[in-house]
Motif scaffolding. Structure first.
Motif, PDB file in Angstrom:
ATOM      1  N   ARG A 172       0.856  -1.189   0.000  1.00 37.54           N
ATOM      2  CA  ARG A 172       0.000   0.000   0.000  1.00 37.54           C
ATOM      3  C   ARG A 172       0.892   1.239   0.000  1.00 37.54           C
ATOM      4  N   ILE A 173       0.582   2.192  -0.877  1.00 42.18           N
ATOM      5  CA  ILE A 173       1.377   3.418  -0.993  1.00 42.18           C
ATOM      6  C   ILE A 173       0.562   4.594  -0.474  1.00 42.18           C
ATOM      7  N   ASP A 174       1.134   5.350   0.452  1.00 45.46           N
ATOM      8  CA  ASP A 174       0.517   6.571   0.967  1.00 45.46           C
ATOM      9  C   ASP A 174       0.869   7.709   0.011  1.00 45.46           C
ATOM     10  N   VAL A 175      -0.066   8.053  -0.871  1.00 48.07           N
ATOM     11  CA  VAL A 175       0.206   9.024  -1.930  1.00 48.07           C
ATOM     12  C   VAL A 175       0.534  10.402  -1.362  1.00 48.07           C
ATOM     13  N   ASN A 176      -0.199  10.839  -0.359  1.00 50.12           N
ATOM     14  CA  ASN A 176       0.069  12.158   0.221  1.00 50.12           C
ATOM     15  C   ASN A 176       1.459  12.216   0.843  1.00 50.12           C
ATOM     16  N   GLY A 177       1.869  11.123   1.472  1.00 48.88           N
ATOM     17  CA  GLY A 177       3.211  11.074   2.035  1.00 48.88           C
ATOM     18  C   GLY A 177       4.278  11.157   0.963  1.00 48.88           C
ATOM     19  N   VAL A 178       4.058  10.459  -0.149  1.00 49.60           N
ATOM     20  CA  VAL A 178       5.012  10.502  -1.265  1.00 49.60           C
ATOM     21  C   VAL A 178       5.139  11.927  -1.793  1.00 49.60           C
ATOM     22  N   ARG A 179       4.018  12.607  -1.925  1.00 52.73           N
ATOM     23  CA  ARG A 179       4.033  13.970  -2.467  1.00 52.73           C
ATOM     24  C   ARG A 179       4.752  14.948  -1.545  1.00 52.73           C
ATOM     25  N   LYS A 180       4.764  14.671  -0.249  1.00 47.72           N
ATOM     26  CA  LYS A 180       5.468  15.549   0.687  1.00 47.72           C
ATOM     27  C   LYS A 180       6.976  15.525   0.455  1.00 47.72           C
ATOM     28  N   HIS A 181       7.453  14.503  -0.263  1.00 51.83           N
ATOM     29  CA  HIS A 181       8.867  14.438  -0.633  1.00 51.83           C
ATOM     30  C   HIS A 181       9.134  15.172  -1.943  1.00 51.83           C
ATOM     31  N   GLY A 182       8.126  15.848  -2.469  1.00 51.42           N
ATOM     32  CA  GLY A 182       8.288  16.545  -3.740  1.00 51.42           C
ATOM     33  C   GLY A 182       8.210  15.627  -4.943  1.00 51.42           C
ATOM     34  N   ILE A 183       7.640  14.436  -4.750  1.00 53.55           N
ATOM     35  CA  ILE A 183       7.526  13.449  -5.828  1.00 53.55           C
ATOM     36  C   ILE A 183       6.104  13.491  -6.380  1.00 53.55           C
ATOM     37  N   ASP A 184       5.969  13.768  -7.657  1.00 54.18           N
ATOM     38  CA  ASP A 184       4.653  13.817  -8.288  1.00 54.18           C
ATOM     39  C   ASP A 184       4.150  12.412  -8.598  1.00 54.18           C
ATOM     40  N   VAL A 185       2.856  12.217  -8.415  1.00 59.29           N
ATOM     41  CA  VAL A 185       2.196  10.963  -8.783  1.00 59.29           C
ATOM     42  C   VAL A 185       1.179  11.302  -9.868  1.00 59.29           C
ATOM     43  N   HIS A 186       1.240  10.579 -10.986  1.00 56.06           N
ATOM     44  CA  HIS A 186       0.414  10.918 -12.141  1.00 56.06           C
ATOM     45  C   HIS A 186      -0.480   9.762 -12.555  1.00 56.06           C
ATOM     46  N   ARG A 187      -1.630  10.113 -13.076  1.00 55.91           N
ATOM     47  CA  ARG A 187      -2.562   9.135 -13.639  1.00 55.91           C
ATOM     48  C   ARG A 187      -2.206   8.921 -15.101  1.00 55.91           C
ATOM     49  N   ARG A 188      -1.889   7.673 -15.464  1.00 57.04           N
ATOM     50  CA  ARG A 188      -1.571   7.347 -16.854  1.00 57.04           C
ATOM     51  C   ARG A 188      -2.775   6.767 -17.583  1.00 57.04           C
ATOM     52  N   SER A 189      -3.614   6.056 -16.854  1.00 57.08           N
ATOM     53  CA  SER A 189      -4.852   5.500 -17.387  1.00 57.08           C
ATOM     54  C   SER A 189      -5.712   5.161 -16.185  1.00 57.08           C
ATOM     55  N   SER A 190      -6.885   4.599 -16.426  1.00 54.75           N
ATOM     56  CA  SER A 190      -7.749   4.233 -15.304  1.00 54.75           C
ATOM     57  C   SER A 190      -7.140   3.120 -14.461  1.00 54.75           C
ATOM     58  N   ALA A 191      -6.165   2.396 -15.024  1.00 59.66           N
ATOM     59  CA  ALA A 191      -5.586   1.243 -14.331  1.00 59.66           C
ATOM     60  C   ALA A 191      -4.144   1.443 -13.897  1.00 59.66           C
TER      61      ALA A 191
END
Length: 208
Positions: A172-191
């Motif tokens: 399980r990845i905590d997306v908000n925590g990842v972003r606090k490191h200045g790392i962007d998370v992007h949607r590439r498709s619905s999957a």
């Protein structure tokens, strides 16, 4: 098995999801998998080997991909290739008029625009238990890809992980925590969602 509804085109379920029509048989599953694998590889990893010329954003003429696919698979028809691209559940392909590209997963140099659409607060990644020992110390890194690939649901992540062997664990990845490191998370498709890395402190086992 790919089927084709006379009113709504190709689909990969027992009945057309729009009309409920049984449709006609279009392409058996083995051939669908072979075509899908070829198109994905040609657009992501070996375009020059099959005569494709990708522009900076990864686009190539659809007609060129169809020709390359038919050269590789003598049984393939134009409508087979179009149907495979249109029904891909992983969202790997994008059509824009008379051109096509892969949406993610390239090993060749391309510059795909980032999709700034909504990203869930939690994402998932399937891996082997053996790999988890290193990941919990180092975090997730691309491992030969350009970015780390993440799934929106644990079941999808497990299915992806099974490609690498048995003994799969889902992270399980905590997306908000990842972003606090200045790392962007992007949607590439619905999957598929991607990021450059996931620090270990924002990972946990789903069953923990």
């Amino acid at each position: 098995m790919l089927r084709r509804c006379p009113a709504h085109g190709p689909f990969d379920e027992a009945y057309c999801p729009t009309s409920g029509h049984r449709g006609d048989e279009l392409l058996e599953e083995e051939h669908r998998t072979r075509l899908s694998t070829f198109c994905s590889g040609a657009l992501r990893h070996f375009p020059e080997d099959v005569g494709l010329d990708l522009d900076r954003a990864g686009w190539t003429p659809l007609a060129d991909l169809i020709e390359a696919a038919r050269d590789r698979c003598a049984w393939a028809r134009v409508d087979h290739v179009r149907a495979v691209l249109a029904t891909d559940r992983k969202g790997r392909f994008e059509r824009d008029g008379d051109r096509v590209r892969a949406t993610y997963g390239h090993s060749v140099e391309v510059a795909i625009e980032k999709d700034e659409g909504s990203v869930p607060g939690q994402l998932y990644h399937g891996t082997t238990r053996e790999r988890w020992a290193a990941i919990r110390e180092e975090g997730l890194t691309p491992q030969g890809r350009r970015e780390v690939h993440l799934s929106p649901a644990a079941a999808q992540a497990r299915e992806v992980g099974l490609r690498h062997g048995d003994g799969i664990v889902v992270l399980r990845i905590d997306v908000n925590g990842v972003r606090k490191h200045g790392i962007d998370v992007h949607r590439r498709s619905s999957a598929v969602f991607t990021c450059e890395r996931v620090p270990p402190e924002h990972l946990s086992l789903v069953d923990e």
